[in-house]
Design an enzyme around this catalytic site. Structure first.
Site, PDB file in Angstrom:
ATOM      1  CG  ASP A  21      37.654  21.264   4.857  1.00 13.92           C
ATOM      2  OD1 ASP A  21      36.705  20.503   4.539  1.00 13.92           O
ATOM      3  OD2 ASP A  21      38.372  21.068   5.851  1.00 13.92           O
ATOM      4  N   GLY A  22      34.715  22.501   4.274  1.00 14.29           N
ATOM      5  CA  GLY A  22      33.638  22.946   5.152  1.00 14.29           C
ATOM      6  C   GLY A  22      32.251  22.953   4.525  1.00 14.29           C
ATOM      7  NE  ARG A  25      33.651  20.914   8.859  1.00 17.21           N
ATOM      8  CZ  ARG A  25      34.910  21.359   8.879  1.00 17.21           C
ATOM      9  NH1 ARG A  25      35.372  21.959   9.953  1.00 17.21           N
ATOM     10  NH2 ARG A  25      35.690  21.193   7.844  1.00 17.21           N
ATOM     11  CD  GLU A  68      43.624  10.476   0.501  1.00 13.22           C
ATOM     12  OE1 GLU A  68      43.404  11.581  -0.029  1.00 13.22           O
ATOM     13  OE2 GLU A  68      44.668   9.820   0.294  1.00 13.22           O
ATOM     14  CG  ASN A  69      37.199  13.784  -0.988  1.00 14.05           C
ATOM     15  OD1 ASN A  69      37.505  14.823  -1.570  1.00 14.05           O
ATOM     16  ND2 ASN A  69      37.176  13.713   0.335  1.00 14.05           N
ATOM     17  CD1 TRP A  70      38.841   8.008  -5.274  1.00 13.93           C
ATOM     18  CD2 TRP A  70      36.779   7.971  -6.124  1.00 13.93           C
ATOM     19  NE1 TRP A  70      38.895   8.518  -6.555  1.00 13.93           N
ATOM     20  CE2 TRP A  70      37.649   8.505  -7.100  1.00 13.93           C
ATOM     21  CE3 TRP A  70      35.418   7.856  -6.440  1.00 13.93           C
ATOM     22  CZ2 TRP A  70      37.212   8.916  -8.362  1.00 13.93           C
ATOM     23  CZ3 TRP A  70      34.977   8.264  -7.694  1.00 13.93           C
ATOM     24  CH2 TRP A  70      35.872   8.787  -8.637  1.00 13.93           C
TER      25      TRP A  70
END
Ligand code: FPP
Length: 245
Positions: A21-22, A25, A68-70
């Site tokens: 993750d990240g 950012r 969920e990234n779709w």
């Protein structure tokens, strides 16, 4: 501190799962597009994989794209799919030279055709490798995985092929996408977030968690070694008391 040297080779986690993750950012911090973060995230993937090979962790599972990234902007989704194809193309040689087997879990059927083909081909090419099983969770969601397993078991019961009393943890675990894999011993998430985001929910019942502040593109193999060293300092009691162990 040299964490690699301090790791006990006899108590290695057999399976490390990572939530990378990240990326977005990290890229934003440089005033760049999010995809710049994903591109640099590939270097961190290499660090994690090489770290596992170096010390002998046999299973590494990476959350590369959640179901969920779709919902992300189309541009980012397409760029991530292209990055996956490019990376697999470039890394096949490394997989073959280092005895790495590629595996994928998730709703692979949802991926674009070129991705599916590249995955299928790389999985086939590396199928006899054994040193490290690199599993990519792609279009993956753990609730869906659990529902799929439940449906498949229910169908076998209805068809009279399975007795309801034979449903146990072993059978259920072997009905998940991760059938045959050990449960993760250690889960690492970067970027400071402390949640598991629909990742390996059933499999992580007794997993030790390590949450790191740094963003995924900054992740180095020494971070893996440090996480493994810290994991080895913990007492896994599985509900028992310290004295019983
Ligand atoms: C999460 O960061 C990262 C992803 C959704 C994608 C991960 C993909 C890679 C590391 C590159 C490709 C991987 C392989 C295996 C070839 P984020 O975008 O959610 O970051 P943010 O939380 O800062 O927005």
């Amino acid at each position: 501190m040299n964490f690699k040297q301090k790791i006990n080779p006899k108590a290695l986690p057999q399976h490390v799962a990572i939530i990378m993750d990240g990326n977005g950012r990290w890229a934003k911090g440089f005033g760049k597009l999010r995809i710049f973060g994903h591109q640099n995230g590939v270097t961190a993937v290499r660090e994690a994989l090489e770290g596992c090979i170096e010390i002998g962790v046999p299973y590494l599972t990476l959350y590369a794209f959640s179901s969920e990234n779709w919902n992300r902007p189309k541009f980012e989704v397409n760029a991530l799919m292209e990055l996956l194809v490019d990376t697999l193309t470039k890394e096949t040689k490394t997989f073959l030279e280092n005895d790495i087997r590629l595996n994928a879990i998730g709703n692979i059927a949802d991926l674009p055709e070129n991705c599916k083909t590249k995955l299928k081909d790389t999985i086939a090419l590396t199928k006899n490798n054994n040193k490290c099983i690199l599993t990519l969770a792609l279009s993956y969601g753990s609730r869906r995985e659990i529902i799929d397993a439940t449906k498949s078991i229910a169908k076998q019961v209805i068809a009279g092929k399975l007795n309801i009393d034979d449903i146990d943890e072993n059978l259920f675990g072997n009905s998940l996408y991760t059938a045959g894999m050990p449960d993760p011993d250690l889960m690492i998430r970067t970027s400071g977030e402390q949640r598991i985001s629909n990742y390996l929910l059933y499999q992580m019942a007794y997993t030790e968690f390590c949450f790191l502040k740094k963003m995924w593109p900054e992740f180095k193999r020494d971070d893996l070694f440090e996480a493994i060293y810290n994991y080895q300092q913990r007492e896994r009691r599985y509900g028992k008391t310290s004295e019983q162990l």
